[in-house]
Design a protein around this motif. Structure first.
Motif, PDB file in Angstrom:
ATOM      1  N   THR A  39       1.005  -1.210   0.221  1.00  0.00           N
ATOM      2  CA  THR A  39       0.035  -0.024  -0.007  1.00  0.00           C
ATOM      3  C   THR A  39       0.912   1.374  -0.172  1.00  0.00           C
ATOM      4  OG1 THR A  39      -1.275  -1.553   1.698  1.00  0.00           O
ATOM      5  CG2 THR A  39      -1.966   1.184   1.422  1.00  0.00           C
ATOM      6  N   ALA A  40       0.506   2.468  -1.518  1.00  0.00           N
ATOM      7  CA  ALA A  40       1.039   3.508  -0.969  1.00  0.00           C
ATOM      8  C   ALA A  40       0.383   4.351  -0.654  1.00  0.00           C
ATOM      9  CB  ALA A  40       2.156   4.026  -1.976  1.00  0.00           C
ATOM     10  N   ILE A  41       1.345   5.094   0.564  1.00  0.00           N
ATOM     11  CA  ILE A  41       0.367   5.880   1.346  1.00  0.00           C
ATOM     12  C   ILE A  41       1.241   7.573   1.280  1.00  0.00           C
ATOM     13  CG2 ILE A  41       0.163   6.592   3.985  1.00  0.00           C
ATOM     14  CD1 ILE A  41       0.125   3.786   4.947  1.00  0.00           C
ATOM     15  N   LEU A  42       0.559   8.189   0.583  1.00  0.00           N
ATOM     16  CA  LEU A  42       0.952  10.026   1.266  1.00  0.00           C
ATOM     17  C   LEU A  42       2.063  10.790   2.276  1.00  0.00           C
ATOM     18  CD1 LEU A  42      -0.462  11.151  -2.386  1.00  0.00           C
ATOM     19  CD2 LEU A  42       1.254   9.540  -2.345  1.00  0.00           C
ATOM     20  N   VAL A  43       2.765  11.201   2.766  1.00  0.00           N
ATOM     21  CA  VAL A  43       3.154  12.110   3.700  1.00  0.00           C
ATOM     22  C   VAL A  43       3.647  13.389   2.842  1.00  0.00           C
ATOM     23  CG1 VAL A  43       3.486   9.980   4.416  1.00  0.00           C
ATOM     24  CG2 VAL A  43       5.804  10.686   3.831  1.00  0.00           C
ATOM     25  N   THR A  44       3.735  13.935   3.912  1.00  0.00           N
ATOM     26  CA  THR A  44       3.790  15.490   3.534  1.00  0.00           C
ATOM     27  C   THR A  44       5.762  15.612   4.846  1.00  0.00           C
ATOM     28  OG1 THR A  44       3.204  16.825   5.332  1.00  0.00           O
ATOM     29  CG2 THR A  44       2.173  16.483   3.586  1.00  0.00           C
ATOM     30  N   ASP A  45       5.148  15.036   5.672  1.00  0.00           N
ATOM     31  CA  ASP A  45       6.339  15.127   6.640  1.00  0.00           C
ATOM     32  C   ASP A  45       7.632  13.947   7.138  1.00  0.00           C
ATOM     33  OD1 ASP A  45       8.781  15.472   9.000  1.00  0.00           O
ATOM     34  OD2 ASP A  45       8.179  17.213   9.244  1.00  0.00           O
ATOM     35  N   LEU A  46       8.412  13.051   5.912  1.00  0.00           N
ATOM     36  CA  LEU A  46       9.125  11.855   6.279  1.00  0.00           C
ATOM     37  C   LEU A  46       9.204  11.316   7.396  1.00  0.00           C
ATOM     38  CD1 LEU A  46       9.549   9.113   4.557  1.00  0.00           C
ATOM     39  CD2 LEU A  46      11.753  10.170   3.886  1.00  0.00           C
ATOM     40  N   GLU A  47       9.833  12.397   8.496  1.00  0.00           N
ATOM     41  CA  GLU A  47      10.719  12.877   9.412  1.00  0.00           C
ATOM     42  C   GLU A  47       9.471  12.006  10.393  1.00  0.00           C
ATOM     43  OE1 GLU A  47      13.579  14.652  13.426  1.00  0.00           O
ATOM     44  OE2 GLU A  47      13.642  14.794  10.817  1.00  0.00           O
ATOM     45  N   LYS A  48       8.363  12.971  10.571  1.00  0.00           N
ATOM     46  CA  LYS A  48       7.406  12.626  10.932  1.00  0.00           C
ATOM     47  C   LYS A  48       7.026  11.422  11.056  1.00  0.00           C
ATOM     48  CE  LYS A  48       5.358  17.353  13.033  1.00  0.00           C
ATOM     49  NZ  LYS A  48       5.237  18.491  12.195  1.00  0.00           N
ATOM     50  N   SER A  49       6.860  10.938  10.474  1.00  0.00           N
ATOM     51  CA  SER A  49       5.911   9.985   9.674  1.00  0.00           C
ATOM     52  C   SER A  49       7.145   8.577   9.824  1.00  0.00           C
ATOM     53  CB  SER A  49       5.748   9.809   7.987  1.00  0.00           C
ATOM     54  OG  SER A  49       4.288  11.121   7.782  1.00  0.00           O
ATOM     55  N   GLU A  50       8.100   8.359   9.417  1.00  0.00           N
ATOM     56  CA  GLU A  50       9.128   7.534  10.354  1.00  0.00           C
ATOM     57  C   GLU A  50       8.334   6.980  11.372  1.00  0.00           C
ATOM     58  OE1 GLU A  50      12.373   7.184   6.838  1.00  0.00           O
ATOM     59  OE2 GLU A  50      12.499   8.764   8.188  1.00  0.00           O
ATOM     60  N   TYR A  51       8.581   8.479  12.066  1.00  0.00           N
ATOM     61  CA  TYR A  51       8.423   7.978  13.910  1.00  0.00           C
ATOM     62  C   TYR A  51       6.829   7.351  14.077  1.00  0.00           C
ATOM     63  CZ  TYR A  51       7.803   8.944  18.618  1.00  0.00           C
ATOM     64  OH  TYR A  51       7.720   8.607  19.592  1.00  0.00           O
ATOM     65  N   PHE A  52       6.174   8.062  13.685  1.00  0.00           N
ATOM     66  CA  PHE A  52       5.118   7.524  13.665  1.00  0.00           C
ATOM     67  C   PHE A  52       4.794   5.378  13.258  1.00  0.00           C
ATOM     68  CE2 PHE A  52       0.200   5.561  12.336  1.00  0.00           C
ATOM     69  CZ  PHE A  52      -0.184   5.746  13.362  1.00  0.00           C
ATOM     70  N   TYR A  53       5.051   5.041  12.263  1.00  0.00           N
ATOM     71  CA  TYR A  53       5.360   3.508  11.559  1.00  0.00           C
ATOM     72  C   TYR A  53       6.225   3.341  12.091  1.00  0.00           C
ATOM     73  CZ  TYR A  53       1.508   6.004   8.203  1.00  0.00           C
ATOM     74  OH  TYR A  53       0.298   5.889   7.864  1.00  0.00           O
ATOM     75  N   GLY A  54       7.382   3.943  12.294  1.00  0.00           N
ATOM     76  CA  GLY A  54       8.312   2.678  12.337  1.00  0.00           C
ATOM     77  C   GLY A  54       8.334   2.054  14.317  1.00  0.00           C
ATOM     78  N   THR A  55       8.201   3.486  14.578  1.00  0.00           N
ATOM     79  CA  THR A  55       8.618   3.594  16.416  1.00  0.00           C
ATOM     80  C   THR A  55       7.195   3.550  17.218  1.00  0.00           C
ATOM     81  OG1 THR A  55      10.013   4.862  16.024  1.00  0.00           O
ATOM     82  CG2 THR A  55       9.537   4.507  18.297  1.00  0.00           C
ATOM     83  N   ILE A  56       5.748   4.114  16.703  1.00  0.00           N
ATOM     84  CA  ILE A  56       4.913   3.863  17.351  1.00  0.00           C
ATOM     85  C   ILE A  56       3.941   2.667  17.200  1.00  0.00           C
ATOM     86  CG2 ILE A  56       2.195   4.633  17.459  1.00  0.00           C
ATOM     87  CD1 ILE A  56       5.122   6.797  19.068  1.00  0.00           C
TER      88      ILE A  56
END
Length: 119
Positions: free
Chosen positions: A9-26
């Motif tokens: 699934t491709a998910i569009l994001v505007t801030d990669l750092e915040k998104s990496e925190y959400f998907y990778g850490t959270i």
């Protein structure tokens, strides 16, 4: 035509750092190497992948008050109560499923809706 499995699934994001925190850490997804030459991050879940793709804008306007009635990606979790606790600790909002099943809906930093479902 016969579809054998879902690959990603491709998910569009505007801030990669915040998104990496959400998907990778959270969410705790496993980041994998990618060879494409545009900004983004990929995660592996068994034989399935999540592709975060950087975009200048993300069309995430909710059409329904109940988040689960909007486009979303669903993940299975081992313990829904633990998932709720993790989201609360990190100040991510969530909604319980209106069906009464052990599932919640949350939003990533760009407003993409994510279902967490205990099966």
């Amino acid at each position: 035509m016969q579809i054998n499995q879902s690959l990603h699934t491709a998910i569009l994001v505007t801030d990669l750092e915040k998104s990496e925190y959400f998907y990778g850490t959270i969410l705790g997804l496993e980041k994998i190497n990618r060879t494409l030459n545009y900004p983004g991050t990929w995660y592996q879940l068994g034989n399935y992948q999540i592709h975060l793709i950087v975009s200048t804008s993300v069309p995430t306007e909710n059409q329904h008050e109940k988040w689960g009635r909007n486009p979303h990606v669903a993940f299975s979790v081992a313990d829904i109560e633990n998932a709720k606790s993790e989201l609360q600790i990190h100040n991510y909002p969530f909604q319980a499923s209106a069906s009464g099943r052990p599932a919640i809906f949350t939003k990533d930093p760009d407003g993409n809706i994510i279902e967490l479902n205990q099966q």
